[in-house]
Design a protein around this motif. Sequence first.
Motif, PDB file in Angstrom:
ATOM      1  N   GLN A 160       0.921  -1.281  -0.011  1.00 22.02           N
ATOM      2  CA  GLN A 160      -0.027   0.181   0.022  1.00 22.02           C
ATOM      3  C   GLN A 160       0.717   1.166  -0.027  1.00 22.02           C
ATOM      4  O   GLN A 160       0.495   2.180  -0.762  1.00 22.02           O
ATOM      5  CB  GLN A 160      -0.937  -0.007   1.219  1.00 22.02           C
ATOM      6  CG  GLN A 160      -2.005  -1.012   1.028  1.00 22.02           C
ATOM      7  CD  GLN A 160      -3.128  -1.158   2.147  1.00 22.02           C
ATOM      8  OE1 GLN A 160      -3.606  -0.163   2.447  1.00 22.02           O
ATOM      9  NE2 GLN A 160      -3.355  -2.216   2.731  1.00 22.02           N
ATOM     10  N   GLY A 217       1.880   2.078  -3.277  1.00 18.36           N
ATOM     11  CA  GLY A 217       1.225   2.998  -4.373  1.00 18.36           C
ATOM     12  C   GLY A 217      -0.089   1.947  -4.541  1.00 18.36           C
ATOM     13  O   GLY A 217      -0.971   2.166  -5.533  1.00 18.36           O
ATOM     14  N   ALA A 218      -0.147   0.573  -4.022  1.00  9.02           N
ATOM     15  CA  ALA A 218      -1.189  -0.323  -4.320  1.00  9.02           C
ATOM     16  C   ALA A 218      -2.417  -0.007  -3.297  1.00  9.02           C
ATOM     17  O   ALA A 218      -2.340   0.041  -1.856  1.00  9.02           O
ATOM     18  CB  ALA A 218      -0.977  -1.606  -4.140  1.00  9.02           C
ATOM     19  N   SER A 219      -3.568   0.059  -3.802  1.00  7.96           N
ATOM     20  CA  SER A 219      -4.805   0.300  -3.043  1.00  7.96           C
ATOM     21  C   SER A 219      -4.930  -1.076  -2.435  1.00  7.96           C
ATOM     22  O   SER A 219      -4.442  -2.089  -2.641  1.00  7.96           O
ATOM     23  CB  SER A 219      -5.937   0.476  -3.991  1.00  7.96           C
ATOM     24  OG  SER A 219      -6.409  -0.529  -4.587  1.00  7.96           O
ATOM     25  N   PRO A 220      -5.898  -1.126  -1.153  1.00  6.81           N
ATOM     26  CA  PRO A 220      -6.028  -2.022  -0.453  1.00  6.81           C
ATOM     27  C   PRO A 220      -6.531  -3.404  -1.197  1.00  6.81           C
ATOM     28  O   PRO A 220      -6.229  -4.485  -1.235  1.00  6.81           O
ATOM     29  CB  PRO A 220      -6.937  -1.732   0.712  1.00  6.81           C
ATOM     30  CG  PRO A 220      -6.831  -0.617   0.528  1.00  6.81           C
ATOM     31  CD  PRO A 220      -6.457   0.107  -0.623  1.00  6.81           C
ATOM     32  N   ARG A 280      -5.827  -3.839  -4.728  1.00  7.73           N
ATOM     33  CA  ARG A 280      -4.788  -4.480  -5.620  1.00  7.73           C
ATOM     34  C   ARG A 280      -3.782  -5.010  -4.639  1.00  7.73           C
ATOM     35  O   ARG A 280      -3.080  -5.853  -5.313  1.00  7.73           O
ATOM     36  CB  ARG A 280      -4.094  -3.208  -6.310  1.00  7.73           C
ATOM     37  CG  ARG A 280      -5.138  -2.572  -7.145  1.00  7.73           C
ATOM     38  CD  ARG A 280      -4.505  -1.425  -7.993  1.00  7.73           C
ATOM     39  NE  ARG A 280      -3.905  -1.920  -9.178  1.00  7.73           N
ATOM     40  CZ  ARG A 280      -3.146  -0.918  -9.905  1.00  7.73           C
ATOM     41  NH1 ARG A 280      -2.829   0.510  -9.419  1.00  7.73           N
ATOM     42  NH2 ARG A 280      -2.553  -1.152 -10.928  1.00  7.73           N
TER      43      ARG A 280
END
Lengths: 276, 375
Positions: free
Chosen positions: A176, A179-182, A184
Amino acid sequence: MLRKSSWLIAPCLAYMLVMYVTPALIMLYSPFQISVESGFTALGEALVEPSYQRVMMTTFRTALVVTVLAVLLGYPTAYYLSRLPSEKVGKYMLLIMFPLWTSLLVRTYAWIALLQDSGVINSTLMSANLISNPIRLLYNSGSVAIGMVQILLPYAIITMYSVMVGIKPRLSQTAQVLGASPTRAFWHIFLPLSLPGLSAACLLLFIMGLGFFVTPALLGGRRDMMVGTLIQQQVVLLGDWDSASLLSIMLLAATIILLFVYSRFARLENLVPASK
Amino acid sequence: MSYLSLIDVEKTYASSAPAVRHVSLEIERGEFVTFLGPSGSGKTTTLSMVAGFILPSSGRIEVGGQDITHVPPHQRNIGMVFQDYSLFPHMTVEENIAFPLRMRGMSKRDITSRAGEALEIVGLSGFGHRLPVQLSGGQQQRVAIARAIVYRPAILLMDEPLGALDRLLRDRLQLEIKQIQREMGITTLYVTHDQGEALTMSDRICVFNEGEVVQVGTPSSIYEKPSNVFVAGFVGESNFLECRVLTRKSGSPGNTYVLAFPDSAPVTVQSECILPVHSEAIAVVRPEHIRVEPTFIQPQPAEAAIQATIRDIIYRGESSSLQAVLRSGQTVTVRIPSRSVVLSPNQEVHLVWETRDTVLLPNDKRPEAVIEAAE
């Protein structure tokens, strides 16, 4: 140390040898009693026998459907449990194990009580005037699936949990902050890392599903006969040990092939929760 | 104009004392700020609030004037390195480094070239196709650093990144991290409980204790002018000599105090600290600032001297650590070059130091408690 105390497993080993391995071998040997060729001829005939093929197809289809359903239901549960602090997991695990401690027959007859024409569901719906005639809920592939999923679900959850609990929560946090949303983070990190547990649960449930006997025999109709029931009929009703043996060989072969294929892609040890 | 601001940030948990209390901090763009403190002092909690893992109970966090307190971690554009490396075990080194770029929807070509550059920066070109388990701890942490800087985040957070590595590797990576940070001009928050690491790497150090920031300053000001007994005890070794204020003369820049020590002539010390006359005080003297005189010599006007008995001499390689006991029973540590040791235990000596090396603090806390906390 290990070698010296290995005699500790001897009693258990001896018991299994006498009570399990020997009868199983005798059973499997039965078609080959007269001659090896005649045994294989009989096996070849059994493989192309249409009624056997139909039962085998039903067996595989049922095991597959049940596996998919139980894993779909079990995955979110196992995920939730694996993200809990370990001291909170125990009481949930007790709840999950509880059905396993209840007699299989009790649970299966409970389904009959629920699903039969005069059962709880139909009588409730009829007294509420939602239906005028009882719906056929029992003795079809649906009732077999429901009953089997309910029995297999704990195995699915425990197998997947044991892999998931080894996935560090930190990894999802890291994904996260990178840069990853939860969502993703789940798809890219957690799901791939949980695949060994997922595949192990699938295999375990499928193999267990193939050999089911009591539940499909009691909850299924004549057209939903699975191979376990067929074997029992051959022995009890017809006294045809050779046919029962041939069907058993087919079932055993299917299991061994599945385990072999799985072992090419993953560790067989994933199948047992204790291995870490 | 500060770049990253923590404004009266506080984190409380229902069941316990506040984890972080009233932390306010202004950090310049490109600055390297270290959060230093014992475990449980709130430094990692504060870092986690900057990362967005923990929501502050009150207060704000701003970056470039924008309030980011409620922005989720993945939208903060912050890089982070953890003590346990936290590499994705199912991805190769290259895939790990490419991950933040993929999440930003960058083209395959750009990803490959950027990931290659980042690997080069951390000196791991050619390791791209390995899996994390095939690397040593130091190499894994280098990959984690590459992954945290490859998307050129505005801020880099490091949570005890060298804590799991051995001494030599730690020293080397300290220099490498500092070099990368300086070259990229990246604003960095670095958490450590290792005061040596903090002194070596930081532009400024922010000392945490019991959920509060107890001092912020450059490494030299933290070391030379600790503002309280905790900092003096936690950063570097210190001797805490109990004394009493005899007289005070106000002046500029500081006040001039005359202090009474047991077994010593009155000592005159300059200090900006304000202490009432007759109050109990603590004089902090670093072990390396004390010298040992085997015979009594009249101290210079700018020196203080105190009688002591040597109890123990501990050889530490380049220097030796001397334990001397004062008449009051207090133990004083002295550090002297090993080659100049001509002393033996039970010898009566005089400990001498220049009065300007004395840091005067109010005696509001028992030094023993501080030393325990530091350990």
